[in-house]
Design a protein around this motif. Structure first.
Motif, PDB file in Angstrom:
ATOM      1  N   GLY A   1       0.813  -1.215   0.000  1.00 29.09           N
ATOM      2  CA  GLY A   1       0.000   0.000   0.000  1.00 29.09           C
ATOM      3  C   GLY A   1       0.845   1.263   0.000  1.00 29.09           C
ATOM      4  O   GLY A   1       0.573   2.214  -0.743  1.00 29.09           O
ATOM      5  N   ILE A   2       1.875   1.278   0.828  1.00 30.85           N
ATOM      6  CA  ILE A   2       2.737   2.464   0.922  1.00 30.85           C
ATOM      7  C   ILE A   2       3.492   2.698  -0.378  1.00 30.85           C
ATOM      8  O   ILE A   2       3.554   3.829  -0.890  1.00 30.85           O
ATOM      9  N   THR A   3       4.081   1.639  -0.942  1.00 32.27           N
ATOM     10  CA  THR A   3       4.861   1.822  -2.166  1.00 32.27           C
ATOM     11  C   THR A   3       3.971   2.147  -3.367  1.00 32.27           C
ATOM     12  O   THR A   3       4.382   2.904  -4.256  1.00 32.27           O
ATOM     13  N   LEU A   4       2.754   1.603  -3.397  1.00 34.79           N
ATOM     14  CA  LEU A   4       1.814   1.989  -4.451  1.00 34.79           C
ATOM     15  C   LEU A   4       1.509   3.477  -4.372  1.00 34.79           C
ATOM     16  O   LEU A   4       1.486   4.186  -5.392  1.00 34.79           O
ATOM     17  N   LEU A   5       1.271   3.975  -3.173  1.00 31.49           N
ATOM     18  CA  LEU A   5       0.947   5.389  -2.981  1.00 31.49           C
ATOM     19  C   LEU A   5       2.107   6.288  -3.386  1.00 31.49           C
ATOM     20  O   LEU A   5       1.937   7.237  -4.164  1.00 31.49           O
TER      21      LEU A   5
ATOM     22  N   LYS B   1       0.062   9.548 -16.139  1.00 30.64           N
ATOM     23  CA  LYS B   1      -0.711  10.114 -15.035  1.00 30.64           C
ATOM     24  C   LYS B   1      -1.874   9.221 -14.624  1.00 30.64           C
ATOM     25  O   LYS B   1      -2.184   9.094 -13.435  1.00 30.64           O
ATOM     26  N   MET B   2      -2.530   8.595 -15.598  1.00 29.00           N
ATOM     27  CA  MET B   2      -3.675   7.753 -15.271  1.00 29.00           C
ATOM     28  C   MET B   2      -3.271   6.610 -14.340  1.00 29.00           C
ATOM     29  O   MET B   2      -4.014   6.236 -13.431  1.00 29.00           O
ATOM     30  N   TRP B   3      -2.061   6.075 -14.552  1.00 28.81           N
ATOM     31  CA  TRP B   3      -1.583   5.000 -13.697  1.00 28.81           C
ATOM     32  C   TRP B   3      -1.188   5.537 -12.329  1.00 28.81           C
ATOM     33  O   TRP B   3      -1.316   4.837 -11.313  1.00 28.81           O
ATOM     34  N   GLY B   4      -0.707   6.784 -12.305  1.00 28.16           N
ATOM     35  CA  GLY B   4      -0.388   7.412 -11.030  1.00 28.16           C
ATOM     36  C   GLY B   4      -1.631   7.560 -10.159  1.00 28.16           C
ATOM     37  O   GLY B   4      -1.618   7.231  -8.972  1.00 28.16           O
ATOM     38  N   TYR B   5      -2.719   8.058 -10.754  1.00 29.30           N
ATOM     39  CA  TYR B   5      -3.966   8.207  -9.993  1.00 29.30           C
ATOM     40  C   TYR B   5      -4.472   6.848  -9.515  1.00 29.30           C
ATOM     41  O   TYR B   5      -4.953   6.720  -8.372  1.00 29.30           O
TER      42      TYR B   5
ATOM     43  N   VAL C   1      -5.599   3.033  -5.069  1.00 30.49           N
ATOM     44  CA  VAL C   1      -5.463   1.675  -4.536  1.00 30.49           C
ATOM     45  C   VAL C   1      -4.606   1.671  -3.273  1.00 30.49           C
ATOM     46  O   VAL C   1      -4.931   0.995  -2.279  1.00 30.49           O
ATOM     47  N   GLY C   2      -3.519   2.440  -3.282  1.00 31.62           N
ATOM     48  CA  GLY C   2      -2.655   2.502  -2.107  1.00 31.62           C
ATOM     49  C   GLY C   2      -3.384   3.035  -0.885  1.00 31.62           C
ATOM     50  O   GLY C   2      -3.254   2.491   0.221  1.00 31.62           O
ATOM     51  N   ILE C   3      -4.166   4.086  -1.066  1.00 35.61           N
ATOM     52  CA  ILE C   3      -4.927   4.670   0.045  1.00 35.61           C
ATOM     53  C   ILE C   3      -5.960   3.667   0.570  1.00 35.61           C
ATOM     54  O   ILE C   3      -6.152   3.518   1.783  1.00 35.61           O
ATOM     55  N   ILE C   4      -6.630   2.967  -0.340  1.00 37.17           N
ATOM     56  CA  ILE C   4      -7.630   1.977   0.073  1.00 37.17           C
ATOM     57  C   ILE C   4      -6.983   0.872   0.911  1.00 37.17           C
ATOM     58  O   ILE C   4      -7.510   0.467   1.955  1.00 37.17           O
ATOM     59  N   ILE C   5      -5.828   0.386   0.464  1.00 35.67           N
ATOM     60  CA  ILE C   5      -5.141  -0.689   1.194  1.00 35.67           C
ATOM     61  C   ILE C   5      -4.706  -0.216   2.572  1.00 35.67           C
ATOM     62  O   ILE C   5      -4.946  -0.888   3.590  1.00 35.67           O
TER      63      ILE C   5
END
Length: 266
Positions: free
Chosen positions: A108-112, A241-245, A250-254
């Protein structure tokens, strides 16, 4: 792990291996949601089925890999040199990497964090000078290989790390993405071979595990063929950018789910 669970995870792998969103991170989360215990075979499965997706690169770019001409030696030399940093660090820190594979919070952290970075790469790297793979020299390939090492942390995304590294080295978006695909072949072939060697008893003692691996690799291969074509087209048209969003959401949800007490840890 049963056949249905193996197919679901393989679909996730095929869809995400070449997107800058972390296939390993997504497999970890999906495994947790499916209630699959993080035993030694699950860890092996999540690495080895990436080989099926990577073989899709060889098929999709078969002229690059299988048609031998004067450029082929340099092509293979660049891949061999670029993969060295990941091979060394992956071997030295194998146990620590395995431990991190058990942590959805790390994902989650690394995704964010990675998502935030992807919001800015299109604007930051705006003047590429390398517009074909042939213009990449061995030193540039090696530097990209060091960037790829960031993906040893689950959730980082091997694709994202090597693409950003390529763009930092003045590769165009599409060339950086394609070189990331090419570099995945020796990287994941080595990782798969090493994992199979370490876990060979899991297959010889339990033949049903071998069946799950074969099914997973076939599914990942088929799905990845479509994902490669989609991603190249999307990168050329929309950038990152779309992948960044997506990663940020997803990171925030996790992270929120874990903080609220949901048992994603496996």
């Amino acid at each position: 792990m049963n056949v249905f669970q193996a197919i679901i995870i393989a679909i996730v792998e095929g869809l995400t291996e070449f997107l800058p969103v972390s296939s390993t991170g997504h497999m970890i989360i999906v495994s947790a949601l499916l209630g699959i215990g993080k035993d030694e075979f699950t860890k092996l499965f999540e690495v080895v089925i990436q080989l099926g997706a990577i073989l899709a690169v060889v098929v999709f770019y078969w002229r690059k890999f299988l048609v031998f001409d004067k450029n082929r030696f340099n092509f293979y030399l660049k891949l061999a040199i670029a993969v060295i940093p990941a091979l060394i660090l992956g071997f030295l820190f194998s146990d620590k990497i395995d431990a991190m594979l058990e942590s959805p919070l790390t994902v989650g952290i690394t995704l964010l964090v990675g998502g935030i970075i992807l919001l800015f790469v299109d604007d930051y790297f705006k003047e590429p000078t390398i517009t074909t793979e042939e213009k990449i020299d061995v030193f540039t390939a090696l530097r990209i290989g060091f960037y790829q090492c960031l993906a040893l942390i689950p959730g980082t995304s091997r694709s994202a790390a090597s693409i950003i590294g390529g763009m930092q080295q003045k590769l165009s978006r599409s060339v950086a993405a394609e070189f990331s695909f090419f570099l995945a072949v020796p990287t994941m072939a080595a990782a798969t071979g090493y994992k199979l060697l370490k876990g060979r008893e899991l297959l010889t003692a339990h033949p049903e595990n071998l069946k799950l691996l074969l099914i997973g690799n076939i599914v990942a291969f088929v799905v990845a063929l479509g994902a490669i074509k989609f991603f190249i087209g999307a990168v050329k048209k929309y950038g990152f950018k779309m992948w960044g969003y997506y990663r940020i959401v997803v990171g925030i949800i996790i992270i929120a789910a874990i903080l609220m007490g949901y048992q994603l840890e496996v």
